[in-house]
Write an enzyme that holds these catalytic residues in place. Structure first.
Site, mmCIF file in Angstrom:
data_model
loop_
_atom_site.group_PDB
_atom_site.id
_atom_site.type_symbol
_atom_site.label_atom_id
_atom_site.label_comp_id
_atom_site.label_asym_id
_atom_site.label_seq_id
_atom_site.Cartn_x
_atom_site.Cartn_y
_atom_site.Cartn_z
ATOM 1 N N LYS A 53 -29.792 -19.882 13.207
ATOM 2 C CA LYS A 53 -29.347 -19.968 11.808
ATOM 3 C C LYS A 53 -30.539 -20.052 10.870
ATOM 4 C CE LYS A 53 -24.957 -22.060 13.071
ATOM 5 N NZ LYS A 53 -24.189 -23.311 13.264
ATOM 6 N N GLN A 94 -23.429 -29.438 12.795
ATOM 7 C CA GLN A 94 -23.325 -28.661 14.028
ATOM 8 C C GLN A 94 -22.413 -29.415 15.000
ATOM 9 O OE1 GLN A 94 -24.962 -25.552 14.674
ATOM 10 N NE2 GLN A 94 -23.512 -25.561 16.350
ATOM 11 N N ASP A 133 -18.444 -24.644 6.414
ATOM 12 C CA ASP A 133 -17.873 -24.325 7.729
ATOM 13 C C ASP A 133 -16.416 -24.755 7.821
ATOM 14 O OD1 ASP A 133 -18.183 -23.013 10.100
ATOM 15 O OD2 ASP A 133 -19.216 -24.635 11.144
#
Length: 290
Positions: A53, A94, A133
């Site tokens: 990323k 994450q 996200d």
């Protein structure tokens, strides 16, 4: 023999498009969109994803700041700081979260197994406008109602693959294997909202083959290597493998019967990365109405 999707190639094409948009955005606003990425606990796979990323963000002109934390109090403090930081346009954690002390638990009563009960509380701290996200209850709810602010990065990546293959979603018979909050559930909800007939299967589903073998579009996101066998797939089906680091699908044999298939690695993974960056650009554009 199935067409094998090249995720790296399509992601590279989309990177060029995003880099151009980024340059135009900076010219208009004088601002460089910034993503804050947080990894909680030790996880080699997460380390690798964050590295990818970071590299992609730099290629398209996005600033990225990475934090590696272990304590809950540090995580909550950081999220709240970045919520207020005007230079931060997106915050992502994450997954999975591997932390030592769950919310409202004293440090001397560490229970990693209880963290799932508190993930919603942790993710709720993120400002939904910076939740690139789609992890917060607000954004998940908007997606469920058919009005998504953002799609989860992997879901957006899968939808890009489906659109690239020019697969008509309406009236499509879909089977999603895996019911996580970051892939399976939101993907099933989104496809259903678009008019597909969706079956979602999970670890407790009996006779999995009964459902997978009827699907025109089969998506597996379980993390169970080789779960999907050739005899579980309808002839001519589109098969998308979200397994990582090893595929859920018996690729060599399923490719003989499917019409289209994504490999692992090099399939959904690169599309997830570019999709996250597209979400970050969307968040920045929404803030400045560009």
């Amino acid at each position: 023999m199935a067409v094998i999707f090249d995720g790296k190639k399509l992601a590279a094409e989309k990177e060029k498009i995003l880099a151009k948009k980024m340059a135009e955005f900076k010219k208009k606003t004088g601002i460089t969109p910034k993503l804050v990425a947080v990894m909680v606990g030790e996880n080699p796979a997460s380390e690798l994803y964050l590295q990818k990323k970071s590299q992609a963000a730099k290629r398209v002109g996005i600033e990225i700041e990475i934090f590696k934390l272990n304590k809950l109090i540090e995580l909550i403090k950081l999220i709240r700081e970045k919520n207020k930081d005007e230079k931060t346009h997106g915050v992502m954690i994450q997954m999975p979260i591997k932390i030592q002390n769950p919310i409202r638990q004293p440090a001397d009563k560490i229970q990693n197994s209880k963290i799932k009960n508190n993930q919603i509380e942790i993710l709720s701290v993120i400002n939904p406008l910076k939740d690139v996200d789609c992890l917060t209850p607000e954004n998940f709810g908007l997606l469920a109602m058919g009005k998504p602010r953002f799609l989860p990065a992997t879901v957006r990546g899968i939808m890009t693959i489906v659109e690239n293959w020019k697969l008509k979603i309406e009236n499509l018979n879909v089977c999603v294997v895996g019911a996580s909050n970051i892939v399976g559930k939101p993907l099933a909800l989104h496809l259903s909202n678009l008019g597909a007939t969706v079956t979602i299967c999970r670890s407790k589903t009996k006779n999995l083959k009964k459902y997978t073998s009827q699907a025109d579009l089969l998506v597996s996101a379980t993390g169970v290597p080789g779960l999907i066998k050739k005899d579980m797939v309808k002839k001519g089906a589109v098969v998308i493998d979200v397994g990582s680091p090893v595929g859920d699908v018996d690729f060599e044999n399923v490719a003989k019967i499917a019409s289209f298939i994504t490999p692992v690695p090099g399939g959904v993974g690169p599309m997830t990365v570019i999709s996250l960056l597209e979400n970050l650009f969307q968040a920045a554009s929404l803030r400045y109405s560009v």
